[in-house]
Design a protein around this motif. Structure first.
Motif, short mmCIF file in Angstrom:
data_model
loop_
_atom_site.label_atom_id
_atom_site.label_comp_id
_atom_site.label_asym_id
_atom_site.label_seq_id
_atom_site.Cartn_x
_atom_site.Cartn_y
_atom_site.Cartn_z
N ARG A 196 -0.77 7.14 -3.48
CA ARG A 196 -0.77 6.29 -2.27
C ARG A 196 -0.56 7.10 -0.99
O ARG A 196 -1.04 6.72 0.08
CB ARG A 196 0.31 5.20 -2.39
N ARG A 197 0.17 8.21 -1.11
CA ARG A 197 0.35 9.07 0.07
C ARG A 197 -0.98 9.68 0.52
O ARG A 197 -1.15 10.02 1.68
CB ARG A 197 1.33 10.20 -0.24
N SER A 242 -6.08 1.39 -4.66
CA SER A 242 -4.93 1.46 -3.75
C SER A 242 -3.67 0.83 -4.33
O SER A 242 -2.64 0.79 -3.66
CB SER A 242 -5.29 0.79 -2.42
N GLY A 243 -3.77 0.31 -5.55
CA GLY A 243 -2.58 -0.27 -6.19
C GLY A 243 -2.34 -1.73 -5.84
O GLY A 243 -1.31 -2.28 -6.23
N ARG A 297 0.65 -7.85 -7.33
CA ARG A 297 -0.38 -6.87 -7.68
C ARG A 297 -1.12 -7.44 -8.89
O ARG A 297 -1.01 -6.94 -10.00
CB ARG A 297 0.23 -5.52 -8.03
N TYR A 320 1.83 6.99 -8.84
CA TYR A 320 1.41 6.14 -7.71
C TYR A 320 1.93 6.62 -6.36
O TYR A 320 1.26 6.44 -5.34
CB TYR A 320 1.83 4.68 -7.96
N ARG A 321 3.11 7.24 -6.36
CA ARG A 321 3.66 7.66 -5.06
C ARG A 321 2.73 8.68 -4.39
O ARG A 321 2.38 8.54 -3.22
CB ARG A 321 5.05 8.26 -5.23
N PHE A 374 5.94 5.37 4.45
CA PHE A 374 5.39 6.54 3.77
C PHE A 374 6.38 7.71 3.81
O PHE A 374 6.02 8.84 3.51
CB PHE A 374 4.05 6.94 4.39
N LEU A 391 0.81 -1.23 0.00
CA LEU A 391 0.00 0.00 0.00
C LEU A 391 0.85 1.29 0.00
O LEU A 391 0.45 2.28 -0.61
CB LEU A 391 -0.94 0.02 1.22
N PRO A 392 2.00 1.31 0.66
CA PRO A 392 2.79 2.56 0.69
C PRO A 392 3.45 2.86 -0.66
O PRO A 392 3.52 2.00 -1.54
CB PRO A 392 3.86 2.27 1.75
N PRO A 393 3.96 4.09 -0.79
CA PRO A 393 4.54 4.51 -2.08
C PRO A 393 5.96 4.02 -2.30
O PRO A 393 6.86 4.80 -2.57
CB PRO A 393 4.48 6.04 -1.98
#
Lengths: 256, 298
Positions: free
Chosen positions: B77-78, B52-53, A255, B73-74, B106, A97-99
């Protein structure tokens, strides 16, 4: 609250190191004890009967092989077990979920696994000291093969951890691929003690080049030229890194 | 005009022979409390996962606060916090360690002040040093909420957050989520508890077989589909059937009414037709009835 570009990668690396360190009894100490048992048994049985490369005692010859075997197996075990556990329990989503980019993901899992491999390898070397008079003739070579070998196995662990859907499949990967390739790579013997056919077969095993090159770092002697080993190991590392990165970039099984 | 919190255009996703998303179009405005409803397999979780990817949509555009979830995406998602449906946790760490690690993913370091605030809000302060394995199911659910909030996302998606949760925790959780919404966070909720969605959500989308089959404010949905009902139990229920009522078990018949003004004429028609009423109830429209009707018609 402060934001930092590389903090995501650093945190995943820290978390992966902390994960194996919290169970270091199982992940570091146990493989060191296992290697020590190999050393005790083989040195007791063979030391007085076998010498290698002319005058090197068998126990001394065995130590670098055991160090590298333990290092490789644990580098593989770390990334593969971490990923499959996270996938099966579902907590992999906290990483997805995080970038984080797929390159950061790869680097964190591989470096953490290399560290575990290097810890175990160093541990095996340390406990060998009372048993054998060992010097390191070319530490740069030993370090290069330790780093590249652990990176190769860590990458293989990432591939296996992502590919396997259940523990059984991962055990198959480990028992039918990693274990035979490590055991038949010259850990316990010099290639020159084998019949020609098996010498030729061994040349198809990249693990042989990792261990032979690493051993060169200790004795300044090896079955094949360290440059050849370095070439084979470098190509293997590049191919596996490219394959792993391609899988991660596609999101293969992560994914979907 | 500011960009919507969530924008989904023609999103499709197929798993083998199953069309999980069949061209979903949806916008959620900033600050909304939005409900995403549908039966099992309708595509709710797939839609959230694509947003959410966690999965990649086969086609279409998905954006969070104007950031494309693939090409940017960065940032996307943040801006997004997701509370997953499954009760998942990492057994190696304590609650505080997990929240610090999640902050770090994050890119946030030294986040303890905010972590302490979340822990206090979710009544988890006493459990901060406890290993996740030692927590009850309800506590683990709260940690999942905390993990979704560590990076202060403006958009929060809750995928069935109260499944299997006791009443007390459920109420506490909704109180907290309502506060987040009041503070400006956009909330997207999926739930099978329709009374929760009715009470909390300002707008609702209903999904069926990967398509949006209804999208409106909760009030409009309730108005559009049978605002009120008159339920009567008759000695001879077939009389009500002839007058357009829906027959139910036990001799009950139900008349759908737009306003209470229609009660008296309906009773008069029943009397004229010879119907003798044994019992009578007046009912408010609820989301469950709307849901059933929408799913039946779609």
């Amino acid at each position: 609250m402060r934001e930092s570009r590389l903090a995501g990668f650093r945190t995943l690396l820290y978390k992966e190191v902390l994960r194996f360190w919290k169970v270091a009894f199982q992940t570091v100490l146990a493989p060191v004890i296992n290697a020590m048992l190999f050393l005790l048994i083989f040195s007791h049985v063979l030391d007085r009967h076998v010498t290698v490369y002319g005058d090197i005692a068998y126990t001394a010859f065995l130590v670098p092989g055991l160090v590298m075997m333990s290092l490789l197996q644990n580098a593989f075990a770390n990334s593969s077990s971490s990923l499959i556990q996270s996938k099966i329990t579902g907590n992999i989503i906290f990483v997805l979920l995080p970038p984080l980019s797929y390159r950061e993901f790869y680097a964190a899992y591989v470096i953490a696994s290399m560290l575990r491999g290097l810890f175990v390898g160093a541990g095996v070397l340390l406990v060998s000291i009372p048993f054998v008079d060992l010097s390191i003739a070319a530490p740069g070579w030993a370090l290069a093969f330790a780093l590249m070998g652990s990176a190769i196995l860590a990458s293989l662990g990432v591939i296996a951890g992502i590919w396997a859907d259940k523990f059984d499949q991962l055990a198959g990967f480990q028992n039918f691929l990693i274990m035979p390739l490590t055991m038949l790579s010259g850990v316990f013997y010099s290639l020159h003690s084998l019949p020609q056919l098996w010498q030729d077969v061994s040349h198809a095993n990249p693990f042989f080049f990792m261990i032979d090159g690493f051993r060169y770092g200790f004795f300044g002697q090896s079955d094949v030229s360290p440059w050849l080993s370095l070439g084979v190991v470098s190509v293997c590392l590049m191919l596996l890194a490219a394959l792993t990165l391609a899988m991660l970039a596609r999101g293969y099984k992560l994914r979907a | 005009m500011s960009l919507p919190a969530i924008r989904i255009v023609s999103a499709t996703k197929r798993y083998g022979s199953v069309q999980a998303l069949a061209g979903v179009d949806l916008e959620v405005d900033r600050g909304e409390f939005f409900g995403l409803l549908g039966p099992n397999g309708a595509g709710k979780t797939t839609l959230i996962s694509a947003l959410s990817g966690l999965v990649r949509a086969d086609s279409g555009t998905l954006e969070v606060m104007g950031h494309d979830v693939v090409s940017d995406y960065r940032n996307a998602r943040r801006k997004l916090g997701v509370v997953p449906q499954e009760l998942v946790f990492d057994p190696f760490f304590t609650v505080r360690e997990l929240l610090r690690i999640q902050s770090g993913y994050f890119g946030i370091r030294h986040n303890d002040d905010w972590i302490d605030e979340i822990l206090a809000s979710l009544d988890l302060t006493a459990k901060a040093g406890a290993n996740m394995r030692m927590l009850s199911g309800g506590m683990k659910r709260r940690v999942l909420v905390a993990q979704a909030l560590v990076h202060r996302p403006p958009v929060i998606v809750l995928d069935e957050p109260t499944a299997g949760v006791d009443v007390e925790l459920r109420q506490g959780l909704w109180q907290f989520i309502r506060k987040l919404n009041r503070d400006g966070h956009t909330i997207v909720l999926t739930t099978h508890y329709l009374e929760e969605a009715e009470a909390l959500c300002g707008r609702i989308a209903m999904l069926k077989a990967g398509r949006v089959v209804a999208l409106d404010t909760t009030a409009n949905l309730l108005r559009r589909f049978a605002a009120h009902s008159l339920r009567v139990r008759l000695e001879r229920p077939e009389i009500a059937g002839r007058l357009g009522a829906t027959l139910a078990e036990g001799g009950w018949a139900e008349f759908a009414l737009d306003t209470y003004d229609e009660v008296e004429p309906t009773l008069a028609r029943l009397r004229e037709a010879g119907g003798r009423i044994v019992e009578m109830q007046l009912g408010e429209a609820d989301l469950e009835r709307v849901f059933v009707e929408v799913m039946h018609d779609a």
